[in-house]
Enzyme design. Structure first.
Site, PDB file in Angstrom:
ATOM      1  CE  LYS A  13     -10.718  18.389   4.156  1.00 37.90           C
ATOM      2  NZ  LYS A  13     -11.522  17.287   4.070  1.00 37.90           N
ATOM      3  N   GLY A  48      -0.549   4.387   0.266  1.00 37.22           N
ATOM      4  CA  GLY A  48      -1.377   5.488   0.768  1.00 37.22           C
ATOM      5  C   GLY A  48      -0.693   6.143   1.960  1.00 37.22           C
ATOM      6  CE1 TYR A  49      -3.158  11.300   3.069  1.00 33.40           C
ATOM      7  CE2 TYR A  49      -4.920   9.687   2.892  1.00 33.40           C
ATOM      8  CZ  TYR A  49      -4.414  10.947   2.628  1.00 33.40           C
ATOM      9  OH  TYR A  49      -5.165  11.845   1.919  1.00 33.40           O
ATOM     10  CB  ALA A 106      -6.156  10.870   6.263  1.00 38.63           C
ATOM     11  CD  GLN A 107      -6.861  13.373  12.866  1.00 38.79           C
ATOM     12  OE1 GLN A 107      -6.082  13.813  13.691  1.00 38.79           O
ATOM     13  NE2 GLN A 107      -8.083  13.852  12.741  1.00 38.79           N
ATOM     14  CG  ASP A 114      -8.765   3.419   6.550  1.00 45.11           C
ATOM     15  OD1 ASP A 114      -8.130   4.158   7.320  1.00 45.11           O
ATOM     16  OD2 ASP A 114      -9.546   3.841   5.677  1.00 45.11           O
ATOM     17  CD  GLU A 154     -14.758  16.477   3.357  1.00 44.02           C
ATOM     18  OE1 GLU A 154     -14.136  15.503   2.936  1.00 44.02           O
ATOM     19  OE2 GLU A 154     -14.233  17.386   4.039  1.00 44.02           O
ATOM     20  N   GLY A 167       0.835  -1.201   0.000  1.00 41.46           N
ATOM     21  CA  GLY A 167       0.000   0.000   0.000  1.00 41.46           C
ATOM     22  C   GLY A 167       0.864   1.243   0.000  1.00 41.46           C
ATOM     23  CG  ASN A 215       0.002   2.109  -4.225  1.00 40.52           C
ATOM     24  OD1 ASN A 215      -0.808   1.646  -3.423  1.00 40.52           O
ATOM     25  ND2 ASN A 215      -0.172   3.285  -4.799  1.00 40.52           N
TER      26      ASN A 215
HETATM   27  P1  NAD Z   1     -19.121   6.666   7.261  1.00 41.28           P
HETATM   28  O1  NAD Z   1     -19.296   5.251   7.680  1.00 41.28           O
HETATM   29  O2  NAD Z   1     -18.502   7.609   8.209  1.00 41.28           O
HETATM   30  O3  NAD Z   1     -20.546   7.276   6.846  1.00 41.28           O
HETATM   31  C1  NAD Z   1     -21.469   6.524   6.079  1.00 41.28           C
HETATM   32  C2  NAD Z   1     -22.868   7.052   6.303  1.00 41.28           C
HETATM   33  O4  NAD Z   1     -23.757   6.312   5.480  1.00 41.28           O
HETATM   34  C3  NAD Z   1     -23.369   6.873   7.736  1.00 41.28           C
HETATM   35  O5  NAD Z   1     -23.864   8.105   8.207  1.00 41.28           O
HETATM   36  C4  NAD Z   1     -24.447   5.827   7.615  1.00 41.28           C
HETATM   37  O6  NAD Z   1     -25.517   6.004   8.533  1.00 41.28           O
HETATM   38  C5  NAD Z   1     -24.938   6.029   6.192  1.00 41.28           C
HETATM   39  N1  NAD Z   1     -25.584   4.838   5.641  1.00 41.28           N
HETATM   40  C6  NAD Z   1     -25.218   3.530   5.852  1.00 41.28           C
HETATM   41  N2  NAD Z   1     -26.087   2.705   5.213  1.00 41.28           N
HETATM   42  C7  NAD Z   1     -26.978   3.502   4.575  1.00 41.28           C
HETATM   43  C8  NAD Z   1     -28.102   3.251   3.724  1.00 41.28           C
HETATM   44  N3  NAD Z   1     -28.471   1.999   3.431  1.00 41.28           N
HETATM   45  N4  NAD Z   1     -28.783   4.288   3.218  1.00 41.28           N
HETATM   46  C9  NAD Z   1     -28.401   5.562   3.510  1.00 41.28           C
HETATM   47  N5  NAD Z   1     -27.372   5.860   4.318  1.00 41.28           N
HETATM   48  C10 NAD Z   1     -26.649   4.856   4.832  1.00 41.28           C
HETATM   49  O7  NAD Z   1     -18.328   6.608   5.866  1.00 41.28           O
HETATM   50  P2  NAD Z   1     -17.427   7.772   5.188  1.00 41.28           P
HETATM   51  O8  NAD Z   1     -18.127   9.061   5.181  1.00 41.28           O
HETATM   52  O9  NAD Z   1     -16.996   7.213   3.883  1.00 41.28           O
HETATM   53  O10 NAD Z   1     -16.171   7.895   6.130  1.00 41.28           O
HETATM   54  C11 NAD Z   1     -15.296   6.763   6.329  1.00 41.28           C
HETATM   55  C12 NAD Z   1     -14.161   7.154   7.286  1.00 41.28           C
HETATM   56  O11 NAD Z   1     -13.326   8.105   6.649  1.00 41.28           O
HETATM   57  C13 NAD Z   1     -14.685   7.797   8.557  1.00 41.28           C
HETATM   58  O12 NAD Z   1     -13.914   7.341   9.628  1.00 41.28           O
HETATM   59  C14 NAD Z   1     -14.471   9.257   8.326  1.00 41.28           C
HETATM   60  O13 NAD Z   1     -14.223   9.948   9.538  1.00 41.28           O
HETATM   61  C15 NAD Z   1     -13.248   9.284   7.413  1.00 41.28           C
HETATM   62  N6  NAD Z   1     -13.304  10.463   6.539  1.00 41.28           N
HETATM   63  C16 NAD Z   1     -12.827  11.645   7.023  1.00 41.28           C
HETATM   64  C17 NAD Z   1     -12.913  12.793   6.256  1.00 41.28           C
HETATM   65  C18 NAD Z   1     -12.444  14.110   6.852  1.00 41.28           C
HETATM   66  O14 NAD Z   1     -11.799  14.078   7.908  1.00 41.28           O
HETATM   67  N7  NAD Z   1     -12.779  15.250   6.285  1.00 41.28           N
HETATM   68  C19 NAD Z   1     -13.457  12.750   4.957  1.00 41.28           C
HETATM   69  C20 NAD Z   1     -13.939  11.524   4.483  1.00 41.28           C
HETATM   70  C21 NAD Z   1     -13.856  10.389   5.281  1.00 41.28           C
END
Ligand code: NAD
Length: 392
Positions: A373, A11-12, A311-312, A295, A168, A9, A36
């Site tokens: 950010k 990545g980070y 990521a952090q 992860d 986002e 991998g 990778n």
């Molecule tokens: P997540 O698991 O955090 O969010 C997924 C969302 O989808 C949840 O709110 C969940 O309730 C919803 N969901 C699940 N099943 C569903 C369904 N059938 N229908 C509708 N909604 C449903 O996933 P993510 O946003 O991809 O994040 C993954 C990880 O990456 C997290 O730990 C997050 O903190 C991290 N991340 C961080 C940043 C940042 O720091 N800016 C950005 C992106 C991701």
């Protein structure tokens, strides 16, 4: 004879473990190889911007060869097919094999479809630069199609999942779609941009005040929230929701959840719900010559709850894994993992954002959050540059 460190991998977690190992071990002491799937280190925290055409690919895909030039770290572009932790051997698709004295598993996470019928076959994801490029090209093509077909499904965009990835992305699309519509002579008022979230609220990690701030900001730019409504099935263009409602769309993006790498889950190291379990030194609890970063591992906090895969966390794990491999080879004491959390920032398009930063969770909104950010991305890039300077 020099030891072989194999890092799966780029990545980070993978990049940082390679740089950190190289900062602690000379080339005579260890040969380091990073494998990778693609030739670039991808800044996946910025993929939503690429998916909306708001940033150039070169800003989020940094060539590994160039990044690691002169650092005596081998880069192999290939896809891992099998990991044999008993024989210390890794097989790539196409047949190449690698053996190791220490292995770093940094293969990240995969999309979790939760077994929802039709979802995987009928949705886009946002896990890589290729995904983001594919999505942007498709969004533009859909608007272009709408200008000639007037088929509402071409002008309907559905994001499934209101976590950080989904929010986002929807913020970026809300900012960019009006310009794409203008380009093809489509009235933006014809576009429907939905964010569907199964839970009662988006982004539950933030305070109610910040959630409201994010919701209003996005609604003002045309996002329609369907909360408390899980996606239950997808049949071609038809997305079914828990209350029986259906939405017809040619663009469903699934951001509803992640799970650890299935290669890691099935390679024989001890796992907890598909993610490798580690000791405080980030070694696999079952295989001490296997170190984990990012992860694909699960790290438990002091209250016994797993830290979210971010990521952090990945880059801090990578840095420690690299240093601890050096200690493992030299027979010195390994350090324990004590992550530092700088907070969480969510961008809500080009100019808006929310965040909770620092140990005391100071809340930010609007331009300060948006700038913070951008600064956190710049901080990461300058941090890896600093590590380059340290590497032998
Ligand atoms: P997540 O698991 O955090 O969010 C997924 C969302 O989808 C949840 O709110 C969940 O309730 C919803 N969901 C699940 N099943 C569903 C369904 N059938 N229908 C509708 N909604 C449903 O996933 P993510 O946003 O991809 O994040 C993954 C990880 O990456 C997290 O730990 C997050 O903190 C991290 N991340 C961080 C940043 C940042 O720091 N800016 C950005 C992106 C991701």
């Amino acid at each position: 004879m020099s030891k072989q460190i194999l890092i799966l991998g780029g990545g980070y977690g993978g990049l940082l473990s390679a740089l950190s190992a190289r900062a602690h071990l000379t080339h005579e002491e260890a040969e380091i190889t990073v494998i990778n799937r693609v030739g670039s280190h991808q800044i996946i925290t910025e993929l939503h911007r690429l998916a909306a055409g708001n940033v150039a690919e070169k800003a989020v895909a940094l060539p590994l060869e160039k990044l690691l030039k002169g650092k005596q770290i081998n880069v192999v572009v290939g896809t891992v097919d099998e990991i044999n932790v008993e024989e210390r051997r890794v097989l790539l698709l196409g047949g190449k094999t690698f053996s190791y004295d220490a292995l770093v598993l940094a293969l990240g996470s995969e999309t979790n479809y939760f077994g929802i019928p039709g979802l995987q076959e009928n949705s886009f994801t946002l896990k890589s630069v290729a995904d983001a490029n594919r999505l942007f090209a498709h969004v533009e093509q859909s608007i272009r199609n709408y200008s000639s077909t007037n088929n509402k499904a071409d002008a309907t965009f559905v994001i499934g999942g209101g976590g950080l990835t989904g929010v986002e992305l929807v913020g970026e699309l809300a900012d960019e779609l009006p310009a794409i519509c203008r380009k093809y002579g489509v009235d933006f008022a014809d576009v429907s941009l939905y964010l569907v979230e199964a839970m009662p609220s988006i982004l539950p990690i933030f305070s109610a005040e910040l959630i409201e701030r994010a919701t209003i900001s996005l609604q003002n730019r045309g996002v329609e929230f369907l909360t408390g409504l899980a996606i239950t099935e997808v049949n071609g263009p038809t997305v079914s929701l828990k209350d029986g409602r259906t939405i017809d769309t040619h663009t469903l993006v699934w951001t509803g959840g992640v799970q650890g790498s299935s290669l890691v889950a099935n390679c024989g190291v001890e796992v907890n719900r598909g993610r490798a379990t580690v000791n405080e030194s980030l070694q696999s609890v079952s295989h001490p010559d296997v170190f984990l970063a990012g992860d694909c591992a699960v790290v438990f906090g002091p209250e016994g709850r797993p830290f979210p895969p971010t990521a952090q966390l990945a880059w801090q794990m990578g840095e420690l894994a690299g240093a601890n491999i050096a200690a493992h080879f030299k027979g010195t004491t390994m350090d324990s993992f004590n992550p530092v959390f700088s907070g969480t920032l969510a961008s809500l398009g080009r100019k808006d954002g929310i965040g909770s930063v620092g140990g005391s969770g100071i809340e930010l909104k609007g331009t300060p959050a948006s700038l913070m950010k951008k600064a956190s991305n710049a901080r990461y890039l300058s941090h890896i540059n600093g590590l380059f300077a340290l590497a032998y």
